[in-house]
Design a protein around this motif. Structure first.
Motif, mmCIF file in Angstrom:
data_model
loop_
_atom_site.group_PDB
_atom_site.id
_atom_site.type_symbol
_atom_site.label_atom_id
_atom_site.label_comp_id
_atom_site.label_asym_id
_atom_site.label_seq_id
_atom_site.Cartn_x
_atom_site.Cartn_y
_atom_site.Cartn_z
ATOM 1 N N ASP A 112 43.194 46.483 37.687
ATOM 2 C CA ASP A 112 42.247 46.647 38.780
ATOM 3 C C ASP A 112 42.697 47.819 39.633
ATOM 4 O O ASP A 112 43.752 47.777 40.256
ATOM 5 N N GLU B 263 37.490 47.610 37.446
ATOM 6 C CA GLU B 263 38.180 47.252 36.205
ATOM 7 C C GLU B 263 38.388 48.504 35.368
ATOM 8 O O GLU B 263 37.450 49.244 35.075
ATOM 9 N N GLU C 242 46.937 36.965 37.587
ATOM 10 C CA GLU C 242 45.655 36.406 38.009
ATOM 11 C C GLU C 242 45.684 36.139 39.505
ATOM 12 O O GLU C 242 46.600 35.505 40.023
ATOM 13 N N THR D 20 40.411 37.528 39.508
ATOM 14 C CA THR D 20 40.676 38.810 38.855
ATOM 15 C C THR D 20 41.888 38.687 37.937
ATOM 16 O O THR D 20 42.930 38.182 38.342
ATOM 17 N N GLU E 191 44.463 40.751 35.345
ATOM 18 C CA GLU E 191 44.997 41.990 34.791
ATOM 19 C C GLU E 191 45.932 41.621 33.642
ATOM 20 O O GLU E 191 46.713 40.687 33.769
#
Length: 265
Positions: free
Chosen positions: A83, A88, A227, A232, A234
């Motif tokens: 992010d 993204e 997380e 979100t 990654e």
């Protein structure tokens, strides 16, 4: 452009099995004569321990060893989804401690490739990227796209690219590695054919899990997932440790300084 490695790990306990043992017995007859046992008994045996020294250690110790291994690596390949300012971004980069790198980044608003050679940066971006990042009037923007889209551009001593290509800067140092009290150990598992130890940490609503290679000599982090509370996620993978990076400057790169000077003339 910046990537942070936060790794946590989990360890399964070492299994030590002990086989049963027996010995020959004495049997005395009524007459006092000694007779051997009807069949020989097995010699005492001890099953060899399995596993590594690494998996015997605590989560904090594994964190420290894995992050030290990462910082000591001379080169590596990093790939995943991160992010960046709420966007993204798919990325892949191979880089070393000498400042050499090559990679690519892609966002919904466009993508680009980049090369770094001894602190000198080059970039090749598509039309979507140039238009999304342009602040020029439409006519100027169209000219810029015609000149630069899908062509290598000489960025000079660009700090963003040169900084991102510095593996030492990317990894930081491991002086405080293993100090996270929230680190927990998971059961050993497989990651792309390699046995790994998951380590998980929690901080300010974020959960980070690193998969550490169960290797006493090379306990590298092979995958890291982060997380956040808002969902979100990654995920980064790490590979090609200590594999030489061979990159060369593109011979046909557009010189932005020369273009600017020509526009002013």
């Amino acid at each position: 452009m910046k990537t942070t490695i936060r790794a946590t790990a989990a360890v399964a306990a070492l299994v030590l099995g002990l086989a049963g043992c027996g010995s020959e017995g004495d049997d005395t007859s009524a007459g006092g004569a000694q007779t051997p046992a009807s069949s020989p008994q097995p010699e005492p045996t001890v099953e060899k321990s399995v596993g590594t020294e690494l998996e015997r250690k605590t989560a904090q110790e594994i964190m420290r060893l894995s992050e030290e291994a990462m910082t000591q690596s001379e080169s590596m390949r990093v790939k995943g989804t991160v992010d960046l300012d709420g966007v993204e971004t798919e990325m892949e980069i191979a880089l070393d401690k000498g400042g050499s790198c090559e990679g690519s980044m892609s966002q919904p608003t466009g993508g680009f490739e980049f090369i770094g050679v001894e602190g000198h940066g080059y970039m090749k971006a598509d039309e979507k990227f140039w238009r999304a990042n342009s602040e020029e009037p439409q006519e100027v923007e169209d000219i810029m796209v015609d000149l630069l889209a899908d062509r290598w551009v000489d960025m000079g001593k660009d700090e963003d690219i040169s900084g991102f290509c510095d593996l030492g800067e990317l990894m930081g140092d491991a002086s405080d590695a293993g100090s996270d009290p929230s680190a927990t150990k998971g059961e050993k598992t497989q990651h792309q054919g390699v046995e790994v130890i998951p380590i998980t940490t929690k901080e300010e609503g974020e959960t980070t899990t690193g998969l550490v290679a169960n290797d006493d000599d090379a306990p590298y982090i092979l995958e890291m997932t982060n997380e956040t509370q808002d969902g979100t996620v990654e995920k980064m993978t790490f590979s090609d440790f200590d594999k030489p990076i061979e990159v060369t400057a593109p011979a046909d790169a557009v010189d932005l300084n020369a273009l600017a000077e020509g526009a002013e003339a």
